[in-house]
Design a protein around this motif. Structure first.
Motif, PDB file in Angstrom:
ATOM      1  N   ARG A  79       0.832  -1.217   0.000  1.00 39.11           N
ATOM      2  CA  ARG A  79       0.000   0.000   0.000  1.00 39.11           C
ATOM      3  C   ARG A  79       0.858   1.257   0.000  1.00 39.11           C
ATOM      4  O   ARG A  79       0.532   2.247  -0.653  1.00 39.11           O
ATOM      5  N   ALA A  80       1.958   1.190   0.746  1.00 44.47           N
ATOM      6  CA  ALA A  80       2.854   2.362   0.780  1.00 44.47           C
ATOM      7  C   ALA A  80       3.462   2.599  -0.600  1.00 44.47           C
ATOM      8  O   ALA A  80       3.583   3.741  -1.053  1.00 44.47           O
TER       9      ALA A  80
ATOM     10  N   GLY B 142       0.852   4.074  -2.784  1.00 45.63           N
ATOM     11  CA  GLY B 142       0.612   5.458  -2.368  1.00 45.63           C
ATOM     12  C   GLY B 142       1.683   6.395  -2.902  1.00 45.63           C
ATOM     13  O   GLY B 142       1.387   7.491  -3.371  1.00 45.63           O
ATOM     14  N   GLU B 143       2.924   5.910  -2.854  1.00 46.06           N
ATOM     15  CA  GLU B 143       4.021   6.747  -3.346  1.00 46.06           C
ATOM     16  C   GLU B 143       3.937   6.947  -4.857  1.00 46.06           C
ATOM     17  O   GLU B 143       4.163   8.035  -5.374  1.00 46.06           O
ATOM     18  N   ILE B 144       3.584   5.857  -5.551  1.00 47.85           N
ATOM     19  CA  ILE B 144       3.430   5.959  -7.015  1.00 47.85           C
ATOM     20  C   ILE B 144       2.316   6.961  -7.337  1.00 47.85           C
ATOM     21  O   ILE B 144       2.471   7.827  -8.202  1.00 47.85           O
ATOM     22  N   ARG B 145       1.214   6.853  -6.590  1.00 42.53           N
ATOM     23  CA  ARG B 145       0.077   7.748  -6.836  1.00 42.53           C
ATOM     24  C   ARG B 145       0.492   9.211  -6.625  1.00 42.53           C
ATOM     25  O   ARG B 145       0.139  10.078  -7.425  1.00 42.53           O
ATOM     26  N   SER B 146       1.257   9.466  -5.586  1.00 39.10           N
ATOM     27  CA  SER B 146       1.637  10.860  -5.321  1.00 39.10           C
ATOM     28  C   SER B 146       2.580  11.383  -6.407  1.00 39.10           C
ATOM     29  O   SER B 146       2.508  12.543  -6.814  1.00 39.10           O
TER      30      SER B 146
ATOM     31  N   GLY C  26      12.079   2.438  -9.782  1.00 35.76           N
ATOM     32  CA  GLY C  26      12.398   1.719  -8.551  1.00 35.76           C
ATOM     33  C   GLY C  26      11.147   1.206  -7.856  1.00 35.76           C
ATOM     34  O   GLY C  26      11.102   0.055  -7.410  1.00 35.76           O
ATOM     35  N   LEU C  27      10.127   2.063  -7.781  1.00 35.72           N
ATOM     36  CA  LEU C  27       8.889   1.666  -7.103  1.00 35.72           C
ATOM     37  C   LEU C  27       8.187   0.531  -7.853  1.00 35.72           C
ATOM     38  O   LEU C  27       7.683  -0.424  -7.241  1.00 35.72           O
TER      39      LEU C  27
ATOM     40  N   GLU D  37       7.172  -7.613  -5.067  1.00 32.63           N
ATOM     41  CA  GLU D  37       6.132  -7.947  -4.082  1.00 32.63           C
ATOM     42  C   GLU D  37       5.130  -8.935  -4.661  1.00 32.63           C
ATOM     43  O   GLU D  37       4.746  -9.910  -4.017  1.00 32.63           O
ATOM     44  N   VAL D  38       4.725  -8.660  -5.911  1.00 31.63           N
ATOM     45  CA  VAL D  38       3.721  -9.524  -6.559  1.00 31.63           C
ATOM     46  C   VAL D  38       4.255 -10.933  -6.722  1.00 31.63           C
ATOM     47  O   VAL D  38       3.535 -11.923  -6.556  1.00 31.63           O
TER      48      VAL D  38
END
Lengths: 228, 109
Positions: A5-6, A9-13, B98-99, B106-107
């Motif tokens: 979720r974090a 959330g970071e991607i969304r921001s 990176g994200l 994770e997936v």
């Protein structure tokens, strides 16, 4: 373990603040990918000492570059389309185009996403109002950009058909995604391809090494003393 | 025909591709979406920036290049498309890459 979720959330921001994809449709993505591949070929020549100029259909240098959204005739003057003029030393110049119709051995017209040919052949096309002959061309690159699916085997079959009629020695199938079936098909058909080509990727360098072959063969014919 | 047999037949005739279809697993579907996000948010803006940078080097002028695509004939597609510098700036692209890589891990975790 990372908190999913974090991460989301970071991607969304990040997306909210500094991303502008205005006007990019799948066709726009194709256009960007073609000009990216075109720029790789031109940049390779420039890095190896060629004089590279971007010119309009009259041969005048320009910084307002205009390319075709869909394939058209090299000799068309409906817009002042841009091409790259490439010259190594005193060898006859080459032209690099995007989205050009080219005449295969059968006389049928095909579409080349990125096409390199001697200026002499391009001038014949412009003066006679005919499509350039594939037999005179140095490089053909078929560009495929996919966002959310892998490459369809039909694309590989189409490229094989294209090659069978064009018979340009340096014909390459280039894509941003990959497919095992496509790779196996091309391997069996002995066709050249490069998958997963994106900016900064190893595959982009591999593609430039393939493009080098087209320049090398041209120079071997016109001035073998030039090493690239 | 059993899969093993199809595979064996393929080996006898190199170059014959085997195409099998089945429903995607949730993991595959999410991975595909992550890959699509990577292409649209990172790779494509990067390709656009690199093309603009590469081609600007050949103009011999100080001012930047503009790149547009126009339709040779009238079509139902928009008649022109312009390349844009910095749709997603380099630091944001790096962060997003990176994200998305972490999310993929994770997936598959």
């Amino acid at each position: 373990m990372t908190d999913t979720r974090a991460l989301l959330g970071e991607i969304r921001s990040l997306l909210g603040s500094s991303v502008d994809l205005t006007g990019i449709s799948s066709n726009g993505a194709d256009d960007i990918y073609e000009v990216f591949i075109f720029s790789l070929a031109a940049a390779f020549a420039h890095d190896r000492g060629a004089d590279v100029k971007l010119v309009d259909h009259m041969g005048r240098p320009t910084n307002e570059l205009k390319f075709r959204r869909s394939p058209g005739q090299l000799f068309a003057r409906d817009h002042s389309y841009t091409h790259a003029l490439i010259r190594f030393g005193f060898t006859p110049p080459l032209e690099l185009h995007i989205g050009i119709r080219v005449q295969g051995g059968s006389g049928v017209l095909h579409e080349a996403d990125v096409l390199m040919l001697p200026q002499e052949e391009a001038d014949i096309s412009r003066q006679a109002g005919v499509a350039p002959r594939a037999a005179k061309c140095n490089l053909v690159i078929e560009c495929k950009h996919y966002v959310n699916s892998s490459l369809d085997l039909g694309l590989a079959r189409n490229f094989q058909g294209l090659y069978a009629d064009l018979h340009v020695k340096h014909s390459y199938f280039v894509a941003n995604r990959d497919s095992i079936s496509v790779a196996r098909y091309f391997q069996a058909q002995k066709r050249e391809y490069e998958q997963r080509v994106s900016p900064g990727s190893r595959e982009a360098s591999y593609l430039q090494a393939k493009i080098r072959g087209a320049f090398r063969d041209y120079l071997a014919k016109h001035d073998p003393s030039i090493a690239i | 025909m059993p899969t093993e047999q199809i595979y064996a037949n393929t080996k006898k005739n190199p170059g014959t591709p085997v195409v099998a279809t089945r429903a995607m697993t949730p993991t595959e579907r999410v991975t595909q979406l992550i890959d699509a996000a990577l292409v649209m948010l990172v790779e494509l803006p990067e390709a656009e920036d690199q093309a603009l940078r590469n081609l600007a080097a050949f103009t011999g002028r100080d001012d930047a290049v503009t790149i547009s695509f126009v339709s040779p004939v009238a079509t139902d597609r928009p008649s022109a498309f312009h390349l844009k510098d910095g749709r997603v700036d380099a630091s944001t692209r790096d962060r997003l890459r990176g994200l998305l890589d972490q999310l993929r891990a994770e997936v598959h975790g």
